[in-house]
Design an enzyme around this catalytic site. Structure first.
Site, PDB file in Angstrom:
ATOM      1  N   CYS A 101       0.850  -1.191   0.000  1.00 40.96           N
ATOM      2  CA  CYS A 101       0.000   0.000   0.000  1.00 40.96           C
ATOM      3  C   CYS A 101       0.884   1.238   0.000  1.00 40.96           C
ATOM      4  CB  CYS A 101      -0.874  -0.034   1.245  1.00 40.96           C
ATOM      5  SG  CYS A 101      -1.758   1.483   1.542  1.00 40.96           S
ATOM      6  N   CYS A 118      -0.422   5.857   7.246  1.00 34.23           N
ATOM      7  CA  CYS A 118      -1.605   5.335   7.940  1.00 34.23           C
ATOM      8  C   CYS A 118      -1.155   4.677   9.239  1.00 34.23           C
ATOM      9  CB  CYS A 118      -2.287   4.329   7.024  1.00 34.23           C
ATOM     10  SG  CYS A 118      -3.493   3.284   7.804  1.00 34.23           S
ATOM     11  N   CYS A 136      -1.196  -0.296   9.424  1.00 40.12           N
ATOM     12  CA  CYS A 136      -0.255  -1.364   9.069  1.00 40.12           C
ATOM     13  C   CYS A 136       1.179  -1.043   9.468  1.00 40.12           C
ATOM     14  CB  CYS A 136      -0.300  -1.604   7.570  1.00 40.12           C
ATOM     15  SG  CYS A 136      -1.729  -2.517   7.047  1.00 40.12           S
ATOM     16  N   CYS A 183      -7.883  -0.024   0.686  1.00 39.84           N
ATOM     17  CA  CYS A 183      -7.003  -0.444   1.762  1.00 39.84           C
ATOM     18  C   CYS A 183      -6.745  -1.905   1.466  1.00 39.84           C
ATOM     19  CB  CYS A 183      -7.714  -0.263   3.104  1.00 39.84           C
ATOM     20  SG  CYS A 183      -7.070  -1.296   4.423  1.00 39.84           S
ATOM     21  N   GLN A 185     -16.022 -10.568  14.721  1.00 41.42           N
ATOM     22  CA  GLN A 185     -14.587 -10.605  14.409  1.00 41.42           C
ATOM     23  C   GLN A 185     -14.361 -10.163  12.969  1.00 41.42           C
ATOM     24  OE1 GLN A 185     -12.083 -10.876  16.285  1.00 41.42           O
ATOM     25  NE2 GLN A 185     -12.545 -12.159  18.044  1.00 41.42           N
ATOM     26  N   TYR A 233     -18.761 -12.187  27.577  1.00 45.06           N
ATOM     27  CA  TYR A 233     -18.401 -11.254  26.487  1.00 45.06           C
ATOM     28  C   TYR A 233     -18.708 -11.954  25.146  1.00 45.06           C
ATOM     29  CZ  TYR A 233     -15.447  -9.577  30.340  1.00 45.06           C
ATOM     30  OH  TYR A 233     -14.969  -9.180  31.561  1.00 45.06           O
ATOM     31  N   GLU A 258     -23.436 -10.538  27.456  1.00 45.20           N
ATOM     32  CA  GLU A 258     -22.928  -9.496  26.563  1.00 45.20           C
ATOM     33  C   GLU A 258     -23.561  -8.161  26.960  1.00 45.20           C
ATOM     34  OE1 GLU A 258     -20.825  -8.911  23.854  1.00 45.20           O
ATOM     35  OE2 GLU A 258     -21.757  -6.936  23.803  1.00 45.20           O
ATOM     36  N   ASP A 296     -13.853 -13.731  26.733  1.00 43.83           N
ATOM     37  CA  ASP A 296     -13.357 -13.107  25.501  1.00 43.83           C
ATOM     38  C   ASP A 296     -13.561 -11.599  25.591  1.00 43.83           C
ATOM     39  OD1 ASP A 296     -12.511 -12.506  22.970  1.00 43.83           O
ATOM     40  OD2 ASP A 296     -14.146 -13.508  21.911  1.00 43.83           O
ATOM     41  N   CYS A 356      -7.529 -10.331  23.084  1.00 40.24           N
ATOM     42  CA  CYS A 356      -7.019  -9.536  21.954  1.00 40.24           C
ATOM     43  C   CYS A 356      -5.928  -8.586  22.433  1.00 40.24           C
ATOM     44  CB  CYS A 356      -8.142  -8.796  21.256  1.00 40.24           C
ATOM     45  SG  CYS A 356      -9.153  -7.816  22.354  1.00 40.24           S
TER      46      CYS A 356
HETATM   47  N1  SAH Z   1     -16.931 -13.508  21.752  1.00 43.08           N
HETATM   48  C1  SAH Z   1     -17.406 -12.580  20.760  1.00 43.08           C
HETATM   49  C2  SAH Z   1     -17.169 -11.114  21.126  1.00 43.08           C
HETATM   50  C3  SAH Z   1     -15.801 -10.736  21.628  1.00 43.08           C
HETATM   51  S1  SAH Z   1     -15.442  -9.013  21.649  1.00 43.08           S
HETATM   52  C4  SAH Z   1     -16.825 -12.904  19.402  1.00 43.08           C
HETATM   53  O1  SAH Z   1     -15.890 -13.686  19.292  1.00 43.08           O
HETATM   54  O2  SAH Z   1     -17.319 -12.366  18.404  1.00 43.08           O
HETATM   55  C5  SAH Z   1     -15.845  -8.517  23.248  1.00 43.08           C
HETATM   56  C6  SAH Z   1     -17.330  -8.316  23.481  1.00 43.08           C
HETATM   57  O3  SAH Z   1     -17.476  -7.940  24.848  1.00 43.08           O
HETATM   58  C7  SAH Z   1     -17.997  -7.223  22.668  1.00 43.08           C
HETATM   59  O4  SAH Z   1     -19.135  -7.743  22.048  1.00 43.08           O
HETATM   60  C8  SAH Z   1     -18.371  -6.151  23.718  1.00 43.08           C
HETATM   61  O5  SAH Z   1     -19.566  -5.483  23.399  1.00 43.08           O
HETATM   62  C9  SAH Z   1     -18.525  -6.990  24.959  1.00 43.08           C
HETATM   63  N2  SAH Z   1     -18.329  -6.338  26.269  1.00 43.08           N
HETATM   64  C10 SAH Z   1     -17.529  -5.296  26.582  1.00 43.08           C
HETATM   65  N3  SAH Z   1     -17.535  -5.092  27.907  1.00 43.08           N
HETATM   66  C11 SAH Z   1     -18.335  -6.037  28.458  1.00 43.08           C
HETATM   67  C12 SAH Z   1     -18.718  -6.363  29.795  1.00 43.08           C
HETATM   68  N4  SAH Z   1     -18.264  -5.659  30.821  1.00 43.08           N
HETATM   69  N5  SAH Z   1     -19.542  -7.406  29.984  1.00 43.08           N
HETATM   70  C13 SAH Z   1     -20.005  -8.134  28.939  1.00 43.08           C
HETATM   71  N6  SAH Z   1     -19.681  -7.866  27.657  1.00 43.08           N
HETATM   72  C14 SAH Z   1     -18.852  -6.844  27.411  1.00 43.08           C
END
Ligand code: SAH
Length: 489
Positions: free
Chosen positions: A74, A80, A83, A166, A289, A318, A339, A391, A418
């Protein structure tokens, strides 16, 4: 140590990267952070900001290029912020990411012996993103006039650089962005001005379902309606795959891209995608994702770590739109997803129905609030979990949630992270434990969902250590005990 000053020019060898992807080198014990330099380069660098022990510098010349330096795809790679690694070979990026996870596990977690497996990479690490959010603003033309444009912000600024492509995103985005910007210009619709909080159009969100070919286009506006919306709908419907067009209303000041309200213009206010055989509905405000090819590998790793036999009660904390929950459901007795974003929970419930899965249950709220309280909803107590999947977003888990999970003492925890630094911090809390229960990290499996950027996703299996007397013994035990010993307790 020689202390350097602003505007000093030095020759140095790049030894490592910072976690933001800047090259690190030393001159006589003094540390320099050099943007755009890669490990193995020998460069001339001009000091731009000097402190007592370190300085930031700009690369002015590559004297001897690193053997791992590659030509970026790119033209905007350096300007940017995204990357940071495009000029470093993909194989070496993966090696660095593994070393980075290992490093934080030692420094922050205190786990020198934790097995960090080689990063699961991509065969073709380009055009992997299914989502792009283009800021809309103005750019200055060579004749001094200003023109509406969409593009991206130059690294760490809000200076707009015009581009409709991009190399990490879908090729079709260029067509959509061009049509949208032409539409704004034709009807003289104002882009948003951050400084004065005036103007209408803030961002253009585009999302694709890679497996279904469905595309969602969602302009974000600082108002309640978009003039000539019918014309925009006709223009966008000509693009193959466009299934959903909606507006997102964001009238707040600040950097948060999406507001609360969605106004559907055409089709349903969502698109669908398929992951590991399940079909998912994805609304504009729901997390999904961004790299579906690698997400399947990531979830497969999470499933492997969860090691389900079909009898377990699983928590998916999450849970977003329920992707992990649904992938685990066929191998578990019951799955409970939590969530915080209500739209995502609505998607998750719909997704369970869509796939005919009955043993999953979704609740709206902060994981720490619900699990600490011991009730998913008033009158719905949290049953004891056998396996807990975590997560969280980059900031990691709230300490109170870790405490509540320790109290519940499931057999295993699968932590999908992450951000390796907050993962290591949270693993340390799990290892320190409470009331005789602690969890030892067994292995970490990084997966590359974000090629050419500094980010890395990691699945970590934690196994329960019971009857741990106090914190000190945990720390000793953790490094000595093998998995079989830990599980036999
Ligand atoms: N496991 C899912 C999402 C992971 S990302 C996947 O793989 O797609 C993290 C997620 O946590 C997001 O959807 C975000 O909205 C949520 N989140 C953020 N803070 C939170 C909390 N305190 N309790 C519950 N969910 C939360």
């Amino acid at each position: 140590m020689t202390e350097l000053k602003k505007n000093d020019s030095v020759r140095l060898f790049i030894e490592d990267f910072t976690k933001e992807g800047e090259g690190i080198g030393h001159v006589d014990g003094y540390t320099l952070f050099v943007k755009d330099a890669v490990i193995g380069d020998e460069v001339m660098a001009l000091v731009t900001k000097a402190k007592k022990n370190y300085a930031f510098a700009k690369m002015t010349e590559i004297l001897v290029p690193s053997p791992d330096r590659v030509k970026p795809r790119c033209a905007n790679a350096r300007r940017c912020g995204g990357c940071r690694f495009q000029e470093y070979s993909y194989e070496k990026q993966l090696e660095w990411k593994r070393a980075h996870v290992k490093d934080v596990m030692v420094r922050i977690g205190g786990f020198p012996d934790l097995e960090v497996r080689p990063v699961i990479g991509m065969e073709d690490p380009w055009r992997y993103r299914n989502k792009a959010q283009y800021p809309v603003g103005v750019v200055k033309k060579p004749d001094g006039s200003y023109e509406t444009a969409a593009g991206f912000y130059a690294g760490r600024t809000h200076f707009l650089i015009e581009t409709d492509d991009c190399v990490l995103t879908h090729e079709i985005n260029g067509q959509i962005v061009r049509r949208f910007v032409d539409f704004l210009k034709r009807y003289d619709i104002s882009p948003y001005d951050e400084q004065n909080h005036t103007g209408l159009v803030r961002h253009l969100l585009i999302r694709e379902g890679f497996a279904t070919g469905e595309i969602l286009v969602c302009p974000v506006i600082n108002g309640d309606r978009l003039p000539h919306a019918d014309e925009l709908i006709s223009l966008l419907r000509e693009v193959p795959g466009v299934k959903s067009i909606c507006l997102n209303v964001n009238k707040e000041k600040g950097n948060v891209i999406l507001g609360e309200q969605i106004l559907p213009l055409y089709g349903n206010p969502w698109i669908e995608d398929v992951l590991l055989g399940n079909r998912f509905r994805i609304s504009p405000r729901s997390f999904y994702q961004v790299n579906p090819v690698q997400t399947e590998k990531l979830y497969t790793e999470a499933l492997r770590a969860a090691d389900l036999k079909g009898t377990e009660v699983v928590y998916d904390l999450y849970c977003g739109i329920g992707t992990i929950s649904l992938c685990m459901a066929s191998r578990a007795r019951e799955v409970y997803g939590v969530e915080i974003v209500p739209d995502a929970v609505r998607d998750a419930k719909e997704n369970a129905l869509r796939n005919g899965i009955g043993n999953v249950h979704f609740y709206t709220g902060a994981a720490e609030d619900l699990v600490v309280r011991g009730e998913f909803e008033p009158g719905v107590p949290c049953p004891k979990a056998d396996v807990v999947v975590l997560d969280p977003p980059r900031k990691g888990c709230d300490a109170s949630l870790i405490d509540a999970v320790l109290k519940m003492a499931p057999d295993r925890i699968v932590y999908v992270s992450c951000d390796p630094a907050t993962l290591a911090r949270d693993l340390k809390l799990f290892a320190e434990g409470r009331d005789g229960v602690a969890f030892k990290p067994v292995y970490a499996q990084p997966t590359d969902l974000f090629g050419h950027t500094v980010h890395v996703e990691t699945v970590c299996l934690l196994s329960k250590l019971s009857e741990v007397k106090n914190h000190i013994s945990v720390k000793v035990d953790m490094n000595e005990m093998d998995l079989t010993a830990a599980e036999s307790k």
